[in-house]
Scaffold this motif. Structure first.
Motif, PDB file in Angstrom:
ATOM      1  N   GLN A 118     -11.977  -6.123  13.305  1.00  0.00           N
ATOM      2  CA  GLN A 118     -11.471  -5.371  12.152  1.00  0.00           C
ATOM      3  C   GLN A 118     -12.293  -5.640  10.892  1.00  0.00           C
ATOM      4  O   GLN A 118     -12.515  -4.749  10.094  1.00  0.00           O
ATOM      5  CB  GLN A 118     -10.015  -5.790  11.945  1.00  0.00           C
ATOM      6  CG  GLN A 118      -9.225  -4.891  11.048  1.00  0.00           C
ATOM      7  CD  GLN A 118      -7.805  -5.421  10.880  1.00  0.00           C
ATOM      8  OE1 GLN A 118      -7.441  -6.454  11.454  1.00  0.00           O
ATOM      9  NE2 GLN A 118      -7.010  -4.723  10.092  1.00  0.00           N
ATOM     10  N   THR A 154       0.289  -1.028   8.837  1.00  0.00           N
ATOM     11  CA  THR A 154       1.137  -1.394   9.979  1.00  0.00           C
ATOM     12  C   THR A 154       0.386  -1.340  11.302  1.00  0.00           C
ATOM     13  O   THR A 154       0.832  -1.868  12.311  1.00  0.00           O
ATOM     14  CB  THR A 154       2.356  -0.450  10.060  1.00  0.00           C
ATOM     15  OG1 THR A 154       1.880   0.898  10.030  1.00  0.00           O
ATOM     16  CG2 THR A 154       3.326  -0.691   8.929  1.00  0.00           C
ATOM     17  N   GLU A 155      -0.771  -0.708  11.298  1.00  0.00           N
ATOM     18  CA  GLU A 155      -1.555  -0.576  12.525  1.00  0.00           C
ATOM     19  C   GLU A 155      -2.986  -0.994  12.245  1.00  0.00           C
ATOM     20  O   GLU A 155      -3.488  -0.772  11.140  1.00  0.00           O
ATOM     21  CB  GLU A 155      -1.569   0.911  12.912  1.00  0.00           C
ATOM     22  CG  GLU A 155      -1.126   1.196  14.322  1.00  0.00           C
ATOM     23  CD  GLU A 155      -1.255   2.685  14.631  1.00  0.00           C
ATOM     24  OE1 GLU A 155      -1.589   2.994  15.766  1.00  0.00           O
ATOM     25  OE2 GLU A 155      -1.039   3.511  13.741  1.00  0.00           O
ATOM     26  N   LEU A 157      -6.553  -0.130  12.262  1.00  0.00           N
ATOM     27  CA  LEU A 157      -7.272   1.140  12.330  1.00  0.00           C
ATOM     28  C   LEU A 157      -8.546   1.079  11.515  1.00  0.00           C
ATOM     29  O   LEU A 157      -8.587   0.437  10.460  1.00  0.00           O
ATOM     30  CB  LEU A 157      -6.406   2.271  11.749  1.00  0.00           C
ATOM     31  CG  LEU A 157      -5.311   2.882  12.621  1.00  0.00           C
ATOM     32  CD1 LEU A 157      -4.523   3.902  11.806  1.00  0.00           C
ATOM     33  CD2 LEU A 157      -5.900   3.545  13.863  1.00  0.00           C
ATOM     34  N   ARG A 174     -11.495  -1.222  23.496  1.00  0.00           N
ATOM     35  CA  ARG A 174     -10.702  -0.306  22.655  1.00  0.00           C
ATOM     36  C   ARG A 174     -11.521   0.966  22.405  1.00  0.00           C
ATOM     37  O   ARG A 174     -12.662   0.887  21.963  1.00  0.00           O
ATOM     38  CB  ARG A 174     -10.337  -0.972  21.325  1.00  0.00           C
ATOM     39  CG  ARG A 174      -9.455  -0.094  20.431  1.00  0.00           C
ATOM     40  CD  ARG A 174      -9.172  -0.799  19.111  1.00  0.00           C
ATOM     41  NE  ARG A 174      -8.298  -0.051  18.232  1.00  0.00           N
ATOM     42  CZ  ARG A 174      -8.686   0.939  17.408  1.00  0.00           C
ATOM     43  NH1 ARG A 174      -9.962   1.306  17.387  1.00  0.00           N
ATOM     44  NH2 ARG A 174      -7.821   1.547  16.625  1.00  0.00           N
ATOM     45  N   HIS A 177      -9.390   5.566  18.257  1.00  0.00           N
ATOM     46  CA  HIS A 177      -8.002   6.005  18.117  1.00  0.00           C
ATOM     47  C   HIS A 177      -7.988   7.442  17.588  1.00  0.00           C
ATOM     48  O   HIS A 177      -8.914   7.851  16.888  1.00  0.00           O
ATOM     49  CB  HIS A 177      -7.338   5.038  17.117  1.00  0.00           C
ATOM     50  CG  HIS A 177      -5.873   5.213  16.962  1.00  0.00           C
ATOM     51  ND1 HIS A 177      -5.316   6.216  16.195  1.00  0.00           N
ATOM     52  CD2 HIS A 177      -4.832   4.476  17.439  1.00  0.00           C
ATOM     53  CE1 HIS A 177      -3.999   6.095  16.223  1.00  0.00           C
ATOM     54  NE2 HIS A 177      -3.674   5.045  16.971  1.00  0.00           N
TER      55      HIS A 177
END
Ligand code: FMN
Length: 199
Positions: A118, A154-155, A157, A174, A177
Motif C-alpha cells: 500500500q 475502510t478498504e 485501495l 491481488r 480492484h
C-alpha cells in the motif's frame, strides 16, 4: 479525431490491465487510442526466473518518434524501489531528439502505477514518470477528486490525485480492484477530453 497513446511496461500484468482500462476510458472520451508497450530489457534468464508474463496482445512501441503522432500520452509502469522501472526509463532516455525539437510541448500527459504494498512508493513512482513528461513540456492531467473512489479509508485501495494506481501484493496475487480500474477509466476519459479541448 484526438489521438491518445497508452504506453506501458508490465512484468506481471497488473499495469497491462490498468492500461486496457485507461484506453477504454480514453475511447469513451472520444479519442482514437493505441496501446503500446516498451521493450523488455531484462536478461532472458531473469524474465524466466522471475516468471514475467510475456504473452500480450499489445505491440511494442516502434520508437521514440512515434510519440509525436499523439495529442496525449498516458504512461503506466509498476514501481521499482519507489521509481519507474529501467525498461520504461530506457525508453524515455531515447527521446532526446524529440526534446531537442520540442516535439511533445503542449501535449497532454498522465501516469498510472502499481506497487506491491500500500505504501510501497505509488506517489514517488508517478512523479518519477511525470518529471520526464514535464521536461518535455507536457501538460499533466492526474486523477482529479471528481473520482470519488480515491476517498475513504475502510478498504485498501489504490488511486491518487497524481494518477490511477493499483496494489498487487507481495506475491502479485491481488488483481486490480473494480474501483481502481474505474479510476484508470476515469483518468483516461478525462485526458481524452482535455486533449480534445487543447487540440
Ligand atoms: C526489482 C523490484 C523492485 C520492486 N520494488 C517495489 C517497491 O519498492 N515497492 C513495492 O510496493 N513494490 C515493489 N515491487 C513490486 C512491483 O511493483 C509489483 O510486482 C508490480 O507493481 C506489479 O505490477 P505488474 O504486474 O504490472 O508488473 C518491486 C518489484 C521488483 C521486481
Amino acid at each position: 479525431m484526438t489521438k491518445v497513446l497508452v504506453l506501458y511496461y508490465s512484468s506481471y500484468g497488473h499495469i497491462e490491465q490498468m492500461a486496457d482500462a485507461v484506453a477504454a476510458g480514453a475511447r469513451a472520451g472520444g479519442a482514437e487510442v493505441d496501446i503500446r508497450r516498451v521493450a523488455e530489457t531484462a536478461p532472458a534468464e531473469v524474465v524466466t526466473a522471475a516468471h514475467f508474463k510475456t504473452d500480450t496482445a499489445h505491440p511494442e512501441i516502434e520508437g521514440p518518434d512515434a510519440l509525436a503522432d499523439y495529442d496525449a500520452i498516458i504512461v503506466g509502469a509498476p514501481t521499482r524501489y519507489g521509481r519507474m522501472p529501467s525498461q520504461m526509463a530506457a525508453f524515455w532516455d531515447t527521446t532526446g531528439g524529440l526534446w531537442m525539437r520540442g516535439a511533445l510541448v503542449g501535449k497532454i500527459g498522465g501516469a498510472f502505477t502499481s506497487t506491491a504494498s500500500q505504501h510501497g512508493g505509488q506517489e514517488t513512482t508517478l512523479f518519477s514518470i511525470l518529471t520526464n513528461l514535464l521536461h518535455h513540456g507536457m501538460v499533466i492531467v492526474g486523477l482529479d477528486y471528481g473520482f470519488k473512489g480515491q476517498m475513504g479509508v475502510t478498504e485498501v485501495l489504490g488511486g491518487t490525485p497524481y494518477g490511477a494506481s493499483t496494489i498487487a501484493d507481495g506475491d502479485g496475487s491481488r488483481q486490480p480492484h473494480q474501483t481502481e480500474l474505474e479510476g484508470a477509466r476515469y483518468q483516461g476519459k478525462r485526458i481524452a477530453e482535455m486533449a480534445a479541448k487543447l487540440k
